[in-house]
Design an enzyme around this catalytic site. Sequence first.
Site, PDB file in Angstrom:
ATOM      1  N   ASP A 299       5.429  14.518  12.695  1.00 56.69           N
ATOM      2  CA  ASP A 299       5.599  14.120  11.295  1.00 56.69           C
ATOM      3  C   ASP A 299       4.268  14.179  10.556  1.00 56.69           C
ATOM      4  O   ASP A 299       3.930  13.295   9.769  1.00 56.69           O
ATOM      5  CB  ASP A 299       6.199  12.717  11.211  1.00 56.69           C
ATOM      6  CG  ASP A 299       6.770  12.409   9.824  1.00 56.69           C
ATOM      7  OD1 ASP A 299       7.091  13.368   9.091  1.00 56.69           O
ATOM      8  OD2 ASP A 299       6.879  11.227   9.473  1.00 56.69           O
TER       9      ASP A 299
ATOM     10  N   LYS B 187       2.043  -3.057   8.700  1.00 60.67           N
ATOM     11  CA  LYS B 187       3.308  -2.339   8.517  1.00 60.67           C
ATOM     12  C   LYS B 187       4.459  -3.254   8.943  1.00 60.67           C
ATOM     13  O   LYS B 187       4.492  -3.747  10.070  1.00 60.67           O
ATOM     14  CB  LYS B 187       3.339  -1.057   9.345  1.00 60.67           C
ATOM     15  CG  LYS B 187       4.651  -0.269   9.188  1.00 60.67           C
ATOM     16  CD  LYS B 187       4.787   0.840  10.213  1.00 60.67           C
ATOM     17  CE  LYS B 187       3.989   2.040   9.829  1.00 60.67           C
ATOM     18  NZ  LYS B 187       4.256   3.194  10.727  1.00 60.67           N
TER      19      LYS B 187
ATOM     20  N   GLY C 271       7.709   3.365   3.677  1.00 51.11           N
ATOM     21  CA  GLY C 271       8.222   4.344   4.623  1.00 51.11           C
ATOM     22  C   GLY C 271       9.722   4.238   4.761  1.00 51.11           C
ATOM     23  O   GLY C 271      10.388   3.533   3.986  1.00 51.11           O
ATOM     24  N   GLY C 272      10.270   4.926   5.760  1.00 44.04           N
ATOM     25  CA  GLY C 272      11.708   4.950   5.933  1.00 44.04           C
ATOM     26  C   GLY C 272      12.299   3.618   6.334  1.00 44.04           C
ATOM     27  O   GLY C 272      13.419   3.285   5.948  1.00 44.04           O
TER      28      GLY C 272
ATOM     29  N   LEU D  69       0.826  -1.211   0.000  1.00 45.77           N
ATOM     30  CA  LEU D  69       0.000   0.000   0.000  1.00 45.77           C
ATOM     31  C   LEU D  69       0.862   1.263   0.000  1.00 45.77           C
ATOM     32  O   LEU D  69       0.450   2.304  -0.499  1.00 45.77           O
ATOM     33  CB  LEU D  69      -0.920   0.029   1.225  1.00 45.77           C
ATOM     34  CG  LEU D  69      -1.992  -1.055   1.311  1.00 45.77           C
ATOM     35  CD1 LEU D  69      -2.709  -0.984   2.652  1.00 45.77           C
ATOM     36  CD2 LEU D  69      -2.997  -0.897   0.178  1.00 45.77           C
TER      37      LEU D  69
ATOM     38  N   GLY E 203      10.413   0.476   6.165  1.00 49.41           N
ATOM     39  CA  GLY E 203       9.710  -0.693   5.653  1.00 49.41           C
ATOM     40  C   GLY E 203       8.492  -0.323   4.835  1.00 49.41           C
ATOM     41  O   GLY E 203       8.329   0.828   4.413  1.00 49.41           O
ATOM     42  N   CYS E 204       7.641  -1.310   4.588  1.00 48.03           N
ATOM     43  CA  CYS E 204       6.450  -1.146   3.742  1.00 48.03           C
ATOM     44  C   CYS E 204       5.179  -1.448   4.520  1.00 48.03           C
ATOM     45  O   CYS E 204       5.197  -2.100   5.567  1.00 48.03           O
ATOM     46  CB  CYS E 204       6.533  -2.071   2.535  1.00 48.03           C
ATOM     47  SG  CYS E 204       7.903  -1.706   1.424  1.00 48.03           S
TER      48      CYS E 204
END
Length: 451
Positions: A274, A177, A158-159, A155, A161-162
């Site tokens: 963030d 995640k 990120g820094g 989907l 992982g996925c």
Amino acid sequence: MKTKLLLLLLMLLLVLHKPIWTLASPYPLAPSPQGPPFSPFPNSMSASSPAIVMGAEEQQIDSHKKMVIAIAVASTSLGAVILSVLCIWIYHSKYPSKSKGKNVQRSDAEKGLASSPTLSKFSSIKLVGKKGCVPIIDYKQIEKVTGNYKESNILGEGGFGCVYKAHLADNLEVAVKKLHCENQYAEQEYENEVELLSKIQHPNVISLLGCSSNEDTRIIVYELMHNGSLETQLHGPSHGSALTWHLRMKIALDTARGLKYLHEHCYPPVIHRDLKSSNILLDTKFNAKLSDFGLAITNGTQNKNNIKLSGTLGYVAPEYLLDGKLTDKSDVYAFGVVLLELLLGRKPVEKLAPAQCQSIVTWAMPQLTDRQKLPNIVDPVIKNTMDPKHLYQVAAVAVLCVQPEPTYRPLIADVLHSLIPLVPVELGGTLKVTQLPQQVLPANPHEDSSP
């Protein structure tokens, strides 16, 4: 509370019971230590019998008067006590204590997620323990439901992982995640997110369903948001075509509500740190929820020495970038950038040349305050679809949020109050409109627009 007050009243009645009848009695229970009671008559008069009779009658009348007076005084005292207890009961009923107020506030927040799925409800999901109050899911089951982390199920990235889409049994869809915690920063973000989300419950904050781990791999399972992220909707293939003016204002309002909860209703307050369009997720009805709390911190724990300078270029407030100063106003700055994205349809940072970039704030600021130029820079998808007064108001809010000096920025609560009148009642605001735009929702609201 009522039971305690009734018991207190009963105890007071028992305590007052004996003294009341003692005062009301015409005969003393024991002789006075100072001798016989004072008599108003001389001793010589007590020798004659008529005087004795008259004295006895007068003494009896006097005793009855004393009894009446004593009963009256005792009754008045009892009435005062009962009235005091009643006043205390009414006060506590009407004005509960602050601690009770906080508990009520938390329970109200919990009601917002009462309908959210929790993995403990599904017997087909294998749980192997708990991390605090978060269910720990069998890691092999996570591998299975993600197709062993098949690339087609991704989907987003990120820094560390996925995020994968997964279908659990009982027709439950979730987002998984997967983090590679090969260094302390990744592990810290994982621990931080699980700890914070296990305590945070709000309709505009993503729901944490469970977690898992295997060697250096960490897993966090969330509710699935079918319409992906705001970034995908605005800057993906559809280029914001599904987002009408009113839907954009609804997303901004939902985001402000989520931030207000973090800043004002969490104990201690939470700074997201963030906030960006990729961390604002949308469900089938385009309700917005804040996600990715790996960098979030509780207010008061931060200083230049104990936190790593983190964030995303284009959303980071100037004072944090230059001086490491982090407050809730840093989140307000990031919110202002998101508001500009919604308004203009542009990315927070755009490349002008291979080695040159320009932020949306720098580019838009001179034009946002010019009523003649403002309509020309609005996203073409929503151009001329809103009341001009509402457009100017949103632009003014955005300008305040991205002020370089944090003290000039409003609190998120003030931003929230400014946006509520711009959102239709049907979408969570107070604006009454006779007819919403024809395409409030896309033709297929269940379509997953994530890449």
